[in-house]
Design an enzyme around this catalytic site. Structure first.
Site, mmCIF file in Angstrom:
data_model
loop_
_atom_site.group_PDB
_atom_site.id
_atom_site.type_symbol
_atom_site.label_atom_id
_atom_site.label_comp_id
_atom_site.label_asym_id
_atom_site.label_seq_id
_atom_site.Cartn_x
_atom_site.Cartn_y
_atom_site.Cartn_z
ATOM 1 N N GLU A 104 155.926 63.203 52.551
ATOM 2 C CA GLU A 104 155.176 62.377 51.756
ATOM 3 C C GLU A 104 155.991 61.476 50.550
ATOM 4 O OE1 GLU A 104 151.717 64.207 49.910
ATOM 5 O OE2 GLU A 104 150.611 64.172 51.778
ATOM 6 N N GLU A 113 148.985 65.045 58.460
ATOM 7 C CA GLU A 113 148.396 66.140 57.597
ATOM 8 C C GLU A 113 146.801 65.579 56.913
ATOM 9 O OE1 GLU A 113 151.058 67.647 54.225
ATOM 10 O OE2 GLU A 113 149.254 67.406 52.863
HETATM 11 C C1 IDC Z 1 150.096 71.970 48.309
HETATM 12 C C2 IDC Z 1 149.738 73.516 48.647
HETATM 13 C C3 IDC Z 1 149.980 74.227 47.255
HETATM 14 C C4 IDC Z 1 151.334 74.058 46.548
HETATM 15 C C5 IDC Z 1 151.493 72.483 46.699
HETATM 16 C C6 IDC Z 1 152.972 72.234 46.024
HETATM 17 O O1 IDC Z 1 148.577 73.366 49.181
HETATM 18 O O2 IDC Z 1 149.634 75.533 47.641
HETATM 19 O O3 IDC Z 1 151.260 74.616 45.548
HETATM 20 O O4 IDC Z 1 151.498 71.730 47.909
HETATM 21 O O5 IDC Z 1 153.874 72.593 46.952
HETATM 22 C C7 IDC Z 1 149.901 67.191 50.063
HETATM 23 C C8 IDC Z 1 151.309 67.893 50.384
HETATM 24 C C9 IDC Z 1 151.148 69.329 50.399
HETATM 25 C C10 IDC Z 1 150.321 69.803 49.503
HETATM 26 C C11 IDC Z 1 148.936 69.222 49.702
HETATM 27 C C12 IDC Z 1 147.935 69.835 48.880
HETATM 28 O O6 IDC Z 1 151.919 67.251 51.679
HETATM 29 O O7 IDC Z 1 152.372 69.866 50.307
HETATM 30 O O8 IDC Z 1 150.134 71.184 49.522
HETATM 31 N N1 IDC Z 1 148.979 67.945 49.503
HETATM 32 O O9 IDC Z 1 147.938 69.294 47.301
HETATM 33 N N2 IDC Z 1 149.779 65.937 49.920
HETATM 34 C C13 IDC Z 1 148.530 65.844 49.504
HETATM 35 C C14 IDC Z 1 147.962 66.812 49.357
#
Ligand code: IDC
Length: 458
Positions: A284, A376
């Site tokens: 992302e 995702e």
């Molecule tokens: C989130 C995980 C969470 C972690 C966070 C930071 O669910 O446990 O603490 O990342 O690393 C994304 C990202 C993905 C995120 C997810 C939810 O690709 O890494 O995971 N998210 O926030 N993009 C939008 C949402």
């Protein structure tokens, strides 16, 4: 006098008929509606309404029907704008769900309430024309083929805006993403991947290898090995593996350019002969321009191609892979300045409770111009937590199904957050199959992923 009147009447009839059958006025019409009560409880029910257009293509549609019992009411609907007046119900296709090609279907639905009985409506009209269900001209269902997703589809490639299989036919892959493998490694073992392939009937496993946050940068060799072993485990179960270079913070993928080149040179060489690998080069990008992302892609993709020339590559997009929409832009910046490479797709990510109609409109518009892969998505908010938004999640998945866009859900893990498919603690035990281990999100997504694939083989 009598004869004169009769002649007049005949003329009027002929004139009337002529107006009705003039070629401009008459379009081929026809439709079929399948109405199913998918669940019912004390005083309430949920109905799925599948509308199939058997006539000429429609660029807008209105479905009308009458609820047969005075106690029945529509409470809330999805994938259309719903209204009712007494027993008469009207559903109008929303912006991203307006067009219906000949033979195409769309799934809408609603939650209703009832008092007495809950009989099904029997008469439906599409744009005022009764849906008699005559099915002339309908395509036969594709041959579903047998075997695993990889044995049926083989090496994939991009064809136009679609992902195509070895028969050069468009397919949709539906599956799950791991959580960060640096944190949830215990969730990815033989038992959990057997359940994913056999019980969930998942077509793919996305392997989310964070680069920062105690990820790849802390142990390049160790994380490379772990990714390769998950690729093998997916292959052994006939699933595709998306190797996700999970950049997130910092948002500029160029920060990790040297690491990306090292990593992809290694995994592409090691997995070149496999048919089940898809490379996702930047999860992302955020806080960075599209041209910076494009520059990164044009340096990493040649490294992959040098080792593994025929694999599909997914490129992240601006604004957390929102095609730029979350940064106030849209897909036109990519359409006007695409990555200079072939056999690539562009990532689109969404979280159903945060990203709704504006984003669906953008995806439905972009899907006719760019090959998209939803590598995702979450059923919850963009934090990864909060409540499941069922209505928005269903609207999204119906849209992706209709557009044949592949997807992976965040996450196949027991993280203590709403997006996880399993309840906390599940990965400490061996049961990944019973319904009791699933969260609300897990149950919803599994119900969508586990329906039979119909991969065309001819
Ligand atoms: C989130 C995980 C969470 C972690 C966070 C930071 O669910 O446990 O603490 O990342 O690393 C994304 C990202 C993905 C995120 C997810 C939810 O690709 O890494 O995971 N998210 O926030 N993009 C939008 C949402």
């Amino acid at each position: 006098m009598k004869r004169f009147l009769a002649l007049l009447a005949t003329c009027a009839t002929v004139l009337g008929l002529t107006a009705l059958v003039s070629p401009q006025a008459v379009a081929a019409t026809g439709c079929r509606v399948d109405y199913t009560v998918t669940s019912q409880w004390q005083g309430g029910f949920q109905a799925a309404v599948k509308i199939t257009n058997l006539g000429d293509p429609l660029t807008g549609w209105t479905l009308g029907f009458t609820l047969p019992d005075a106690g029945q009411k529509v409470v809330q609907g999805w994938n259309a704008t719903w209204s009712s007046s007494g027993p008469t119900v009207t559903a109008v296709g929303v912006d991203w769900n307006r067009t219906l090609a000949t033979g195409a279907s769309t799934d809408v639905g609603f939650v209703g309430s009832f008092t007495g009985a809950n009989p099904k409506p029997t008469a439906f009209a599409l744009n005022g024309v009764a849906c008699t269900g005559s099915v002339g001209g309908e395509e036969p269902p594709p041959d579903p083929g047998t075997g695993t997703p990889v044995s049926v589809n083989g090496q994939l490639h991009v064809c136009g805006v679609n992902l195509c299989n070895q028969y050069n036919r468009p397919i949709q892959l539906r599956g799950m993403s791991t959580h960060g493998i640096q944190w949830f490694s215990k969730c990815y073992n033989s038992a959990s991947l057997d359940a994913l392939a056999e019980d969930w009937k998942s077509d793919l496993l996305r392997v989310a290898m964070y680069v920062q946050e105690q990820g790849y940068e802390t142990d390049p060799a160790g994380f490379t090995d772990r990714v390769n072993s998950l690729v093998d485990m997916a292959e052994a179960r006939g699933m595709y593996a998306v190797i996700d270079f999970h950049t997130l913070t910092p948002g500029d993928p160029n920060y990790n350019l040297a690491r990306a080149k090292t990593f992809f040179a290694s995994v592409a060489a090691r997995n070149a002969a496999k048919k089940n690998v898809i490379y996702e080069i930047a999860n992302e990008p955020n806080g960075v321009s599209w041209s910076a992302v494009k520059n990164y892609a044009e340096q990493v993709i040649p490294v992959i191609r040098a080792a593994d020339p025929d694999a599909v590559v997914i490129v992240g997009t601006r604004g957390w892979s929102s095609l730029g929409v979350s940064d106030g832009s849209n897909e036109s910046e990519i359409v006007n300045n695409p990555v200079n490479a072939t056999n690539i797709m562009y990532a689109f990510h969404f979280y159903a409770a945060s990203h709704k109609d504006t984003y669906r409109t953008a995806v439905s518009r972009a899907a006719s111009q760019l090959p998209l892969f939803v590598s995702e998505f979450g059923t919850v908010s963009a934090t990864g937590g909060g409540a499941v938004d069922r209505t928005s999640s269903i609207a999204w998945l119906d849209l992706l199904d209709r557009l044949k866009i592949s997807y992976a859900n965040w996450t196949y893990s027991d993280a203590d957050e709403g997006s996880a498919a399993f309840k906390p603690g599940t990965c400490n035990g061996g049961d990944y199959r019973s319904s009791g281990v699933l969260t609300e999100s897990g149950a919803l997504v599994k119900s969508r992923i586990s329906t039979a694939d119909s991969f065309p083989t001819g």
